[in-house]
Design a protein around this motif. Structure first.
Motif, short mmCIF file in Angstrom:
data_model
loop_
_atom_site.label_atom_id
_atom_site.label_comp_id
_atom_site.label_asym_id
_atom_site.label_seq_id
_atom_site.Cartn_x
_atom_site.Cartn_y
_atom_site.Cartn_z
N CYS A 100 8.25 6.16 8.94
CA CYS A 100 7.07 5.95 8.33
C CYS A 100 7.46 5.57 6.79
N LEU A 101 8.70 5.39 6.52
CA LEU A 101 9.10 5.11 5.24
C LEU A 101 9.73 3.54 5.33
N SER A 102 9.59 3.06 6.40
CA SER A 102 10.10 1.62 6.87
C SER A 102 9.33 0.60 6.29
N ASP A 103 9.64 -0.43 6.04
CA ASP A 103 8.98 -1.58 5.57
C ASP A 103 7.74 -1.98 6.54
N ASP A 104 8.01 -2.00 7.64
CA ASP A 104 7.12 -2.25 8.85
C ASP A 104 5.95 -1.35 8.92
N SER A 105 6.39 0.05 8.78
CA SER A 105 5.35 0.96 8.81
C SER A 105 4.50 1.14 7.60
N ILE A 106 5.05 0.69 6.38
CA ILE A 106 4.15 0.64 5.14
C ILE A 106 3.15 -0.59 5.16
N VAL A 107 3.55 -1.50 5.80
CA VAL A 107 2.99 -2.62 5.92
C VAL A 107 1.78 -2.21 6.79
N GLU A 108 1.92 -1.95 7.97
CA GLU A 108 0.98 -1.42 8.98
C GLU A 108 -0.03 -0.53 8.36
N GLU A 109 0.45 0.59 7.59
CA GLU A 109 -0.64 1.34 7.04
C GLU A 109 -1.31 0.66 5.81
N SER A 141 -2.17 -2.75 5.72
CA SER A 141 -3.07 -3.93 6.33
C SER A 141 -4.33 -3.27 6.64
N MET A 142 -5.53 -4.05 6.38
CA MET A 142 -6.73 -3.73 6.56
C MET A 142 -6.89 -3.85 8.16
N PRO A 143 -7.66 -3.16 8.74
CA PRO A 143 -7.82 -3.20 10.18
C PRO A 143 -8.39 -4.88 10.73
N SER A 144 -9.07 -5.55 9.79
CA SER A 144 -9.51 -6.92 10.04
C SER A 144 -8.53 -7.87 9.55
N ALA A 145 -7.56 -7.55 8.57
CA ALA A 145 -6.50 -8.82 8.10
C ALA A 145 -5.04 -7.77 8.18
N THR A 146 -4.25 -8.78 8.33
CA THR A 146 -2.92 -8.37 8.14
C THR A 146 -2.12 -8.73 7.02
N CYS A 147 -1.10 -8.44 6.66
CA CYS A 147 -0.50 -8.64 5.37
C CYS A 147 0.78 -8.56 5.59
N HIS A 148 1.64 -8.93 4.57
CA HIS A 148 3.16 -8.65 4.60
C HIS A 148 3.54 -7.81 3.77
N PHE A 149 4.80 -7.36 3.66
CA PHE A 149 5.49 -6.58 2.59
C PHE A 149 5.51 -7.20 1.35
N ALA A 150 5.60 -8.37 1.14
CA ALA A 150 5.60 -8.98 -0.20
C ALA A 150 4.01 -8.66 -0.82
N ASP A 151 3.08 -8.66 0.14
CA ASP A 151 1.73 -8.58 -0.32
C ASP A 151 1.55 -7.15 -0.82
N PHE A 152 2.18 -5.97 -0.20
CA PHE A 152 1.98 -4.76 -0.48
C PHE A 152 2.68 -4.62 -1.83
N ALA A 153 4.01 -5.03 -1.94
CA ALA A 153 4.93 -5.04 -3.12
C ALA A 153 3.93 -5.58 -4.33
#
Length: 149
Positions: free
Chosen positions: A32-41, A43-55
């Protein structure tokens, strides 16, 4: 080339019993420390985002991102404490494209201190700035060495 190589790795050590499930079905493992897992957590249920958005949001102190930064650092601190308690290193290096997260919150070192023995020697942390160019050169050098040798 062990048949259990994806199951016995440190990546599946429990770091948060309330964390998300990994692809192998483990709840709250270090994956759950991986970039993909962080992005999945994140992301909103109705919208997706990328790691750059989270960063970007994490660095801008957006409340939802800050909450996930603290949760991620808590998990990282748990992993670091577990490794430190087993391997007893003098220094731990936290590196990679998402290592900046550990610099955004003191939760990593606080969690490490909570899980370490009170008389244990302190562990020095190093969080170098991630440099894609340096990483790419190192990877290219390894590939060239493998094929030229």
């Amino acid at each position: 080339n062990c048949p259990d190589k994806s199951y016995g790795l440190v990546g599946h050590i429990l770091v948060d019993p309330e964390g998300p499930r990994c692809v192998s079905g483990h709840k709250g493992c270090a994956q759950c420390l991986s970039d993909d897992s962080i992005v999945e957590e994140y992301s909103m249920p109705s919208a997706t985002c990328h790691f750059a958005d989270f960063a970007r949001d994490a660095k801008a102190n957006v409340p939802q991102a800050t909450k996930l930064v603290n949760r991620t650092c808590f998990r990282l601190g748990t992993l670091v404490a577990t490794i430190a308690n087993i391997a007893m290193p003098e220094k731990i290096m936290i590196a990679g494209e998402s290592s900046f997260i550990a610099q955004l919150a003191s939760m990593t070192s606080q969690r490490h201190q909570q899980l370490s023995h009170s008389q244990a020697a302190p562990v020095d942390f190093e969080i170098p700035d991630h440099d894609w160019a340096l990483w790419a050169k190192a990877a290219a050098a390894q590939a060239i060495r493998q094929y030229v040798s």
